[in-house]
Enzyme design. Structure first.
Site, short mmCIF file in Angstrom:
data_model
loop_
_atom_site.label_atom_id
_atom_site.label_comp_id
_atom_site.label_asym_id
_atom_site.label_seq_id
_atom_site.Cartn_x
_atom_site.Cartn_y
_atom_site.Cartn_z
N LYS A 171 0.88 -1.16 -0.03
CA LYS A 171 -0.15 -0.06 0.03
C LYS A 171 1.00 1.20 -0.13
O LYS A 171 0.75 2.35 -0.94
CB LYS A 171 -1.05 -0.07 1.29
CG LYS A 171 -1.92 -1.19 1.29
CD LYS A 171 -2.84 -1.10 2.50
CE LYS A 171 -2.23 -1.04 3.93
NZ LYS A 171 -1.44 -2.35 4.34
N ARG B 291 -9.36 0.61 9.37
CA ARG B 291 -9.01 -0.67 9.65
C ARG B 291 -9.96 -1.49 10.25
O ARG B 291 -9.76 -2.78 10.68
CB ARG B 291 -7.77 -0.67 10.27
CG ARG B 291 -6.31 -1.04 9.76
CD ARG B 291 -5.19 -0.92 10.69
NE ARG B 291 -3.95 -1.64 10.25
CZ ARG B 291 -2.92 -1.03 9.89
NH1 ARG B 291 -2.99 0.33 9.26
NH2 ARG B 291 -1.89 -1.64 9.69
N ARG C 147 -0.21 -9.44 13.67
CA ARG C 147 -0.76 -8.24 12.48
C ARG C 147 -1.69 -8.81 11.59
O ARG C 147 -2.75 -8.44 11.30
CB ARG C 147 0.32 -7.68 12.03
CG ARG C 147 1.03 -6.72 13.04
CD ARG C 147 2.31 -5.90 12.55
NE ARG C 147 1.93 -5.01 11.59
CZ ARG C 147 2.96 -4.74 10.53
NH1 ARG C 147 4.17 -5.27 10.57
NH2 ARG C 147 2.84 -3.70 9.75
P1 AMP Z 1 1.00 0.32 9.14
O1 AMP Z 1 2.45 1.13 9.00
O2 AMP Z 1 0.00 1.04 8.50
O3 AMP Z 1 1.16 -1.20 8.98
O4 AMP Z 1 0.54 0.69 10.72
C1 AMP Z 1 1.43 0.14 11.84
C2 AMP Z 1 0.65 -0.09 13.10
O5 AMP Z 1 0.16 1.16 13.30
C3 AMP Z 1 -0.53 -1.02 12.81
O6 AMP Z 1 0.01 -2.43 13.37
C4 AMP Z 1 -1.36 -0.55 14.23
O7 AMP Z 1 -0.87 -0.42 15.57
C5 AMP Z 1 -1.05 1.03 14.23
N1 AMP Z 1 -2.56 1.61 13.05
C6 AMP Z 1 -2.00 2.26 11.90
N2 AMP Z 1 -3.20 2.45 11.51
C7 AMP Z 1 -4.21 2.22 12.04
C8 AMP Z 1 -5.41 2.16 12.22
N3 AMP Z 1 -6.13 2.74 11.15
N4 AMP Z 1 -6.30 1.72 13.26
C9 AMP Z 1 -5.63 1.24 14.42
N5 AMP Z 1 -4.34 1.00 14.37
C10 AMP Z 1 -3.51 1.37 13.35
#
Ligand code: AMP
Length: 217
Positions: free
Chosen positions: A13, A88, A171
């Site tokens: 993404k 999410r 995750r």
């Molecule tokens: P990402 O870089 O998008 O994989 O996000 C890393 C981490 O940030 C995730 O594993 C969650 O702990 C937190 N996070 C990011 N976006 C969200 C979201 N929309 N809702 C809840 N937690 C989030």
């Protein structure tokens, strides 16, 4: 052009969003990036979010909805935006819908990037990021010229705490339980387009552009 990029961790993404930013001149809103910056700066929100992120859990809905609500009303989002990693959960998707309605906006495309589990694990566990400029690498697919060092700025590369194999498993299960239902959520709204995410970065980008520029649904 208001877009949501949907897909499990490692689907690409962020990579695809970076290309779209340049092509369309609209900003990427990555809740993961915003949260990581808050953790690094040790803001009250960052301190609260860190434990959730390190364990692979989701940060509470009200925190991320607040982040996105503040970001969407900024001037650079007027011509469009790319949401990467948000929503999410179904509650976040509902909150987004209300926020957009009150801003007189709507989502035009939800692009669901689909990648199989083995490939996701390989992509994520090999992922490295520069401590200086934030550029991403992969130790096999996109290695730096000199091991452990950024080609652009020479700073050290590191592995995100939540990209370890153990946290990755968590995750992915969080994705299955809490985020995957959004595929049918947006399918029911007739906004969902499935993008095969197993090819090269260019192939995936072409599939995305085919949807965005074709305008068909
Ligand atoms: P990402 O870089 O998008 O994989 O996000 C890393 C981490 O940030 C995730 O594993 C969650 O702990 C937190 N996070 C990011 N976006 C969200 C979201 N929309 N809702 C809840 N937690 C989030």
């Amino acid at each position: 052009m208001n877009i949501i990029l949907l897909g499990p961790p490692g689907a690409g993404k962020g990579t695809q969003a970076n290309i779209l930013i340049k092509k369309f001149g609209i900003p990427q809103i990555s809740t993961g990036d915003i949260l990581r910056r808050a953790v690094k700066d040790q803001t009250p929100m960052g301190v609260k979010a860190k434990a959730f992120m390190d364990s692979g859990a989701l940060v509470p809905d009200e925190v991320v909805v607040g982040i996105v609500g503040e970001r969407l009303v900024q001037a650079d989002c007027a011509a469009g935006f790319i949401l990467d990693g948000f929503p999410r959960t179904v509650a976040q998707a509902d909150a987004l819908k209300s926020m957009l309605i009150s801003n007189g906006k709507s989502i035009e495309h939800v692009l669901s990037i689909e990648v199989n589990r083995d490939e996701l694990l390989q992509r994520i566990t090999g992922r490295r990021t520069c401590r200086g400029c934030g550029r991403g690498y992969h130790i096999v697919f996109d290695p730096p010229k000199s091991a452990g060092k950024c080609d652009e700025c020479g700073n050290e590369l590191y592995q995100r705490d939540d990209d370890s194999e153990a946290t990755m498993a968590k995750r992915l299960s969080v994705y299955d339980e809490q985020t995957a239902p959004l595929v049918s959520y947006y399918g029911n709204e007739n906004l969902l387009r499935r993008i095969p995410g197993m090819g090269s970065i260019d192939e995936i980008q072409s599939a995305i552009l085919g949807v965005l520029e074709g305008g068909c649904r």
